[in-house]
Design a protein around this motif. Structure first.
Motif, short mmCIF file in Angstrom:
data_model
loop_
_atom_site.label_atom_id
_atom_site.label_comp_id
_atom_site.label_asym_id
_atom_site.label_seq_id
_atom_site.Cartn_x
_atom_site.Cartn_y
_atom_site.Cartn_z
N ALA A 1 17.22 14.03 -5.28
CA ALA A 1 16.53 15.32 -5.47
C ALA A 1 15.24 15.11 -6.27
N LYS A 2 15.32 14.25 -7.28
CA LYS A 2 14.12 13.99 -8.09
C LYS A 2 13.05 13.28 -7.26
N ALA A 3 13.50 12.31 -6.45
CA ALA A 3 12.54 11.53 -5.67
C ALA A 3 11.86 12.38 -4.61
N THR A 4 12.60 13.35 -4.07
CA THR A 4 12.04 14.15 -2.97
C THR A 4 11.45 15.48 -3.44
N GLY A 5 11.84 15.88 -4.64
CA GLY A 5 11.38 17.19 -5.14
C GLY A 5 12.17 18.34 -4.53
N LEU A 6 13.30 18.04 -3.90
CA LEU A 6 14.11 19.11 -3.28
C LEU A 6 15.15 19.63 -4.25
N LEU B 1 15.73 7.41 0.64
CA LEU B 1 16.87 6.47 0.68
C LEU B 1 16.42 5.03 0.96
N THR B 2 15.22 4.89 1.55
CA THR B 2 14.71 3.53 1.76
C THR B 2 13.97 3.02 0.53
N LYS B 3 13.49 3.96 -0.30
CA LYS B 3 12.63 3.56 -1.41
C LYS B 3 13.38 3.35 -2.73
N ILE B 4 14.35 4.24 -2.99
CA ILE B 4 14.99 4.21 -4.32
C ILE B 4 15.92 3.01 -4.43
N ASN B 5 16.14 2.57 -5.65
CA ASN B 5 17.11 1.53 -5.95
C ASN B 5 18.50 1.98 -5.46
N PRO B 6 19.22 1.15 -4.69
CA PRO B 6 20.52 1.57 -4.13
C PRO B 6 21.52 2.12 -5.17
N GLN B 7 21.41 1.66 -6.42
CA GLN B 7 22.32 2.18 -7.45
C GLN B 7 22.04 3.64 -7.77
N ASP B 8 20.84 4.09 -7.42
CA ASP B 8 20.45 5.47 -7.73
C ASP B 8 20.48 6.38 -6.51
N HIS B 9 21.31 6.04 -5.53
CA HIS B 9 21.35 6.86 -4.31
C HIS B 9 22.31 8.02 -4.45
N TYR B 10 22.32 8.69 -5.60
CA TYR B 10 23.17 9.87 -5.74
C TYR B 10 22.30 11.11 -5.70
N GLY B 11 22.94 12.26 -5.56
CA GLY B 11 22.22 13.51 -5.29
C GLY B 11 21.08 13.81 -6.24
N LEU B 12 21.35 13.70 -7.54
CA LEU B 12 20.33 14.08 -8.52
C LEU B 12 19.08 13.19 -8.40
N ALA B 13 19.30 11.89 -8.22
CA ALA B 13 18.17 10.96 -8.13
C ALA B 13 17.38 11.20 -6.84
N MET C 1 14.08 16.90 12.70
CA MET C 1 13.34 16.16 11.67
C MET C 1 12.34 17.07 10.96
N THR C 2 12.84 17.86 10.04
CA THR C 2 11.95 18.67 9.22
C THR C 2 11.30 17.75 8.17
N ASP C 3 10.31 18.28 7.49
CA ASP C 3 9.66 17.49 6.44
C ASP C 3 10.67 17.07 5.37
N ALA C 4 11.57 18.01 5.03
CA ALA C 4 12.56 17.72 3.99
C ALA C 4 13.50 16.59 4.44
N THR C 5 13.90 16.63 5.71
CA THR C 5 14.78 15.57 6.23
C THR C 5 14.07 14.22 6.18
N CYS C 6 12.79 14.23 6.59
CA CYS C 6 12.01 12.98 6.55
C CYS C 6 11.93 12.46 5.12
N LYS C 7 11.71 13.36 4.17
CA LYS C 7 11.58 12.94 2.76
C LYS C 7 12.88 12.30 2.27
N VAL C 8 14.02 12.92 2.66
CA VAL C 8 15.33 12.38 2.23
C VAL C 8 15.53 10.98 2.81
N LEU C 9 15.24 10.82 4.09
CA LEU C 9 15.41 9.51 4.73
C LEU C 9 14.51 8.47 4.06
N LEU C 10 13.26 8.87 3.80
CA LEU C 10 12.33 7.93 3.16
C LEU C 10 12.78 7.58 1.75
#
Lengths: 107, 174
Positions: A29-34, A15-27, A4-13
């Motif tokens: 990446a934008k949400a996490t800053g990765l 996926l809980t926050k974003i609208n399910p229709q926007d669960h693709y890589g680019l979105a 559980m690195t910080d980046a992994t935590c951010k990705v998991l979080l």
């Protein structure tokens, strides 16, 4: 349980926050800053662990928008539990002065 | 002599910003025209590092995201370079995971499938350049007939199917 690195935590979080229709890589990446070079290995690792599952977007939807179909990622039941732990871990790792008001850290 | 030097200096002061502006204008236009194609090329090169069994999935996923990035008006080249590094980091994870198995929780590949993947991997590792060129086949990257350079978002044909003709265009006899 993945590492559980910080980046992994951010990705998991994310996926809980974003609208399910926007669960693709680019979105995500934008949400996490990765960058994708970090994001895709994390998503592949989470998928390998069974915390995330992915599937193609509905072809009709993509055709209507005149674009290629996207790969959508979704948390599984163990993934949701893991995301809750991730939120706690990320909060613990963030210094108190850097936490947003309310104390919890979000993606 | 002083007058000559003065005129030369004044000309230089006028010409320098004009030349820079002109070169920048041309460079911006050039960049805008070939950047998406170059980004696609870099992403496809990255795909050569992805295990064969997973390659089709990542090809479609990444090209869709490059298109989205381009539609947002952001430079896709840095994104593609990051994808290239990501593909190298992805390789060990993907080699461990057979496609569509992780979701079901079953990570043990069937023996025949495993052997076939291993053989493809070995061949792939021995011929990375050939793999890259085979990736480029059928994309129309080098053979755009309308004078444009590179393959646009839907140039490959219908969604998910490469090599299809565009609307109103007949397939060439080759």
């Amino acid at each position: 349980m993945p590492r559980m690195t910080d980046a992994t935590c951010k990705v998991l979080l994310a996926l809980t926050k974003i609208n399910p229709q926007d669960h693709y890589g680019l979105a995500i990446a934008k949400a996490t800053g990765l960058k994708p070079g970090t994001l895709y290995p994390i998503l592949a690792r989470l998928e390998e662990e069974g915390l995330v599952k992915s599937d193609w977007e509905d072809l009709d939807e993509a055709s209507a928008a005149k674009r290629r179909r996207r790969r959508l990622y979704e948390l599984t039941a163990p993934g949701i539990t893991c995301a809750t732990d991730a939120a706690v871990k990320l909060t613990e790792r963030t210094p108190v002065w850097a936490r947003p008001t309310g104390g919890a850290v979000t993606a | 002599v002083n007058v000559f030097v003065g005129v030369l200096f004044a000309g230089f002061v006028f010409m320098l910003p004009t030349s820079v502006a002109l070169v920048r204008l041309i460079a911006d236009k050039e960049y805008a025209s070939w950047a998406p194609a170059l980004a696609g090329l870099i992403a496809r090169f990255g795909l050569a590092f992805i295990p064969v069994a997973h390659r089709e999935r990542y090809r479609e996923e990444w090209l869709a995201e490059l298109d989205a990035k381009r539609e947002e008006g952001q430079p896709p080249i840095f994104w593609a370079v990051s994808m290239l590094f990501g593909s190298i980091r992805l390789r060990p994870t993907l080699k461990r995971t057979p496609p569509q198995r992780a979701v079901a929780g079953d990570t043990s590949p069937a023996p025949a499938e495993e052997a076939a993947e291993e053989a493809a991997e070995t061949l792939d590792a021995r011929t990375p350049i050939r793999t890259f060129w085979s990736e480029m086949e059928g994309t129309g990257f080098w053979r755009a007939r309308d004078g444009s350079f590179g393959d646009g978002p839907l140039r490959d044909g219908p969604l998910g199917q490469r090599g299809g003709p565009r609307e109103g265009e007949e397939r060439s006899p080759e």
